[in-house]
Write an enzyme that holds these catalytic residues in place. Structure first.
Site, PDB file in Angstrom:
ATOM      1  N   ASP A  11      20.771 -27.823  -7.165  1.00 47.78           N
ATOM      2  CA  ASP A  11      19.792 -27.194  -8.115  1.00 47.78           C
ATOM      3  C   ASP A  11      18.938 -26.460  -6.899  1.00 47.78           C
ATOM      4  O   ASP A  11      18.873 -26.800  -5.677  1.00 47.78           O
ATOM      5  CB  ASP A  11      18.803 -28.185  -8.829  1.00 47.78           C
ATOM      6  CG  ASP A  11      18.077 -27.730  -9.908  1.00 47.78           C
ATOM      7  OD1 ASP A  11      18.297 -26.570 -10.081  1.00 47.78           O
ATOM      8  OD2 ASP A  11      17.069 -28.393 -10.273  1.00 47.78           O
ATOM      9  N   GLU A  52      18.578 -21.520  -6.463  1.00 46.99           N
ATOM     10  CA  GLU A  52      19.931 -21.998  -7.168  1.00 46.99           C
ATOM     11  C   GLU A  52      21.172 -21.917  -6.255  1.00 46.99           C
ATOM     12  O   GLU A  52      22.019 -22.754  -6.018  1.00 46.99           O
ATOM     13  CB  GLU A  52      19.895 -21.565  -8.311  1.00 46.99           C
ATOM     14  CG  GLU A  52      18.921 -21.936  -9.294  1.00 46.99           C
ATOM     15  CD  GLU A  52      18.405 -21.408 -10.623  1.00 46.99           C
ATOM     16  OE1 GLU A  52      17.799 -21.757 -11.526  1.00 46.99           O
ATOM     17  OE2 GLU A  52      18.986 -20.188 -10.493  1.00 46.99           O
ATOM     18  N   ASP A  76      22.087 -26.649 -13.776  1.00 50.14           N
ATOM     19  CA  ASP A  76      21.706 -26.280 -15.035  1.00 50.14           C
ATOM     20  C   ASP A  76      21.192 -24.844 -15.012  1.00 50.14           C
ATOM     21  O   ASP A  76      20.373 -24.590 -15.847  1.00 50.14           O
ATOM     22  CB  ASP A  76      20.528 -27.246 -15.238  1.00 50.14           C
ATOM     23  CG  ASP A  76      19.432 -27.140 -13.953  1.00 50.14           C
ATOM     24  OD1 ASP A  76      18.701 -26.114 -13.965  1.00 50.14           O
ATOM     25  OD2 ASP A  76      19.401 -28.129 -13.238  1.00 50.14           O
ATOM     26  N   ASP A 126      17.674 -32.054  -8.482  1.00 43.91           N
ATOM     27  CA  ASP A 126      16.019 -31.324  -8.803  1.00 43.91           C
ATOM     28  C   ASP A 126      15.170 -32.032  -7.989  1.00 43.91           C
ATOM     29  O   ASP A 126      14.345 -31.536  -7.291  1.00 43.91           O
ATOM     30  CB  ASP A 126      15.744 -31.488 -10.228  1.00 43.91           C
ATOM     31  CG  ASP A 126      14.444 -30.960 -10.527  1.00 43.91           C
ATOM     32  OD1 ASP A 126      14.215 -29.851 -10.166  1.00 43.91           O
ATOM     33  OD2 ASP A 126      13.569 -31.838 -10.851  1.00 43.91           O
ATOM     34  N   HIS A 189       9.982 -15.810  27.062  1.00 43.88           N
ATOM     35  CA  HIS A 189      10.061 -15.432  28.396  1.00 43.88           C
ATOM     36  C   HIS A 189      10.002 -14.068  28.643  1.00 43.88           C
ATOM     37  O   HIS A 189      10.360 -13.311  27.837  1.00 43.88           O
ATOM     38  CB  HIS A 189      11.378 -16.279  28.721  1.00 43.88           C
ATOM     39  CG  HIS A 189      12.748 -15.552  28.163  1.00 43.88           C
ATOM     40  ND1 HIS A 189      13.320 -14.602  28.539  1.00 43.88           N
ATOM     41  CD2 HIS A 189      13.464 -16.020  27.223  1.00 43.88           C
ATOM     42  CE1 HIS A 189      14.044 -14.225  27.727  1.00 43.88           C
ATOM     43  NE2 HIS A 189      14.356 -15.149  26.812  1.00 43.88           N
ATOM     44  N   GLU A 265      17.356 -21.756  23.518  1.00 44.13           N
ATOM     45  CA  GLU A 265      17.915 -20.641  22.704  1.00 44.13           C
ATOM     46  C   GLU A 265      18.998 -21.082  21.884  1.00 44.13           C
ATOM     47  O   GLU A 265      19.826 -22.209  21.993  1.00 44.13           O
ATOM     48  CB  GLU A 265      18.301 -19.378  23.749  1.00 44.13           C
ATOM     49  CG  GLU A 265      18.777 -18.351  22.709  1.00 44.13           C
ATOM     50  CD  GLU A 265      17.648 -17.816  21.736  1.00 44.13           C
ATOM     51  OE1 GLU A 265      17.710 -18.247  20.815  1.00 44.13           O
ATOM     52  OE2 GLU A 265      17.228 -16.678  21.669  1.00 44.13           O
TER      53      GLU A 265
END
Length: 385
Positions: A11, A52, A76, A126, A189, A265
C-alpha cells in the site's frame, strides 16, 4: 528444496495528492500467513499512485530477496492491480517507469498474480505506510494504537488523510521561530581532478586539486563570516572532504574536526572513475533503472536508499549531540542532496534536478519540535574570482 510461495500486501498513500507520501509492504508465507518481511519508507512529496507503486516495488524486492518463486500480490489499489494485470493502459507517463520496474521484478518469479482487496483487508501495509509518513513528519504515536490498527482493531490515518500531530510535533506556520535551532552548514568538498573530467567519484580517495584547495579556503572565509561560533566540523572520511574540513576548522581557530564514516559518498561500483558518457554508453539499462528508483544501485555499488539511511542517522546524531548549536558538515554530492531532499520534504526527482557545485554552501535549521527550515542552497558567490 520446497519452492517458497508468498503473499505480498502493499500500500501507499499521500496526505494531499500530491503531498507528503509513504509506502508499506508486508511479505507473508502463503500457507501459514507468517510475516517474513516488512518494508516501509517516506517518499517526500508524491501522489497516491506513485506511493502505491512504490509499495508494490518494495514488496516484490523483499520477496525476491527471500528467494520466493511464486507471489500473490494483494493491494487495495484498483489502478495498480489492473495495470499490472495488463487490463488497463498506463496513461500517466509518470507511472510508466515504476510499472516497468515492477514488471522487471515480476519476471524474476515463476508466477505472480495480482488480486484487489478491500482497504480494510490491507491494514498492515497501510499502517506501515502511515508510520513512515508520521516518522518523516516527526509525529509519534502510541504503539498500542498502531498495533491494534495492524490487527484490524483500530483506525489510523489512511490515503489522503492527514494524521493529527502528536504533542510537541511541528505544525506548519508562517511565524518565524523564536527558539534557537541546530544549524547545519552543508559544504560540498572542493574540486578534484575527476570533477573537471566529469567522472563518477565515489569511494575512490581522490585529493583536492589546486583549484579545490583554493575553493576550500574561500568557503572557510565565507563560513567564518556567517557563523564565527562553530561547535564542530563533521566530515566524510575521504581526503577530499577531510582536507576541506581542516581548512575550514583552521580558519575558525581550531574548531574540532570529527570524521563520520556515514557521510562518505555513494559507492558507484563499476562506474567509479568512468565518465558520465562512458557509463551511459556501456550501461544504458542500468543507468535508466538507477535514475528511475532510489532503490536501484550501480553494478556492484550502493543505492541512494542505502545512502539515505546512513545520512539520516548522521543528522539525528548531530541534532541530538549539538542542540541549539552550529555545525559544519563536509560531504559529497549524494549525501548532501539526500539531506536537502529530506529537509524540503521533496520527491526523489529532486536528487536529479539539484546541482551542487564543488565548495558550494547550503544551510539547514532544525528545531527540537521537528521543525525544519532550509535557508540557503548551493551558494557559490564566495567562489567568484
Amino acid at each position: 528444496m520446497t519452492p517458497l510461495r508468498v503473499i505480498v500486501e502493499a500500500d501507499g498513500g499521500a496526505r494531499g495528492n500530491p503531498g507528503p507520501a509513504g509506502y508499506g509492504a508486508v511479505v507473508r508465507e502463503a500457507n501459514s500467513g507468517e510475516v517474513l518481511a516488512e518494508r516501509a519508507d517516506a517518499l517526500g512529496i508524491a501522489t497516491n499512485n506513485v506511493a502505491e507503486y512504490s509499495g508494490l516495488l518494495a514488496g516484490l524486492r523483499a520477496a525476491v530477496e527471500l528467494g520466493a518463486s511464486e507471489a500473490e500480490v494483494r493491494m487495495d489499489s484498483k489502478l495498480v492491480v489492473e495495470q499490472m494485470s495488463g487490463r488497463w493502459q498506463i496513461k500517466n507517463p509518470g507511472l510508466r517507469p515504476l510499472a516497468a520496474q515492477a514488471a522487471a521484478l515480476v519476471r524474476r518469479f515463476d508466477r505472480v498474480t495480482f488480486v484487489w482487496i478491500p482497504r480494510e483487508r490491507n491494514k498492515h501495509a497501510d499502517a506501515l505506510a502511515n508510520k513512515a509518513m508520521d516518522e518523516a513528519a516527526g509525529i509519534t504515536r502510541a504503539v498500542g494504537a498502531r498495533a491494534a490498527a495492524a490487527r484490524g482493531g483500530g483506525v489510523v490515518a489512511g490515503k489522503g488523510e492527514p494524521a493529527e500531530p502528536a504533542a510537541g510535533s511541528a505544525r506548519p506556520s508562517w511565524e518565524p521561530p523564536v527558539t534557537t535551532p541546530t544549524r547545519l552548514l552543508l559544504v560540498r568538498h572542493g574540486a578534484t581532478a575527476l570533477t573537471a573530467q566529469r567522472r563518477y567519484s565515489g569511494r575512490g580517495d581522490v585529493p583536492l586539486s589546486e583549484e579545490g584547495l583554493a575553493q576550500a579556503r574561500a568557503t572557510a572565509a565565507r563560513v567564518k563570516s556567517l557563523a564565527p561560533a562553530i561547535s564542530a566540523v563533521v566530515t566524510s572520511p575521504l581526503v577530499r572532504c577531510t582536507r576541506t574540513a581542516e581548512v575550514i576548522a583552521t580558519a575558525l581557530g581550531g574548531t574540532p574536526v570529527e570524521v563520520e564514516p556515514d557521510l562518505v559518498e555513494c559507492d558507484f561500483g563499476e562506474w567509479e572513475g568512468r565518465t558520465f558518457t562512458e557509463v551511459r554508453a556501456q550501461w544504458p539499462e542500468e543507468m535508466d533503472a538507477w535514475l528511475g528508483s532510489t532503490e536501484e544501485a550501480p553494478p556492484g555499488g550502493e543505492s541512494f536508499r542505502a545512502v539515505a539511511t546512513r545520512v539520516r542517522r548522521v543528522v539525528a546524531t548531530i541534532h541530538k549531540g549539538y542542540p541549539e548549536s552550529t555545525v559544519v558538515v563536509v560531504s559529497h554530492v549524494s549525501p548532501l542532496k539526500i539531506l536537502l531532499r529530506d529537509a524540503l520534504a521533496a520527491g526523489d526527482a529532486f536528487l536529479h534536478r539539484l546541482y551542487l557545485d564543488p565548495a558550494g554552501l547550503s544551510i539547514v535549521d532544525m528545531w527540537t519540535d521537528g521543525g525544519v527550515a532550509v535557508r540557503m542552497v548551493n551558494e557559490t558567490a564566495h567562489l567568484a574570482s
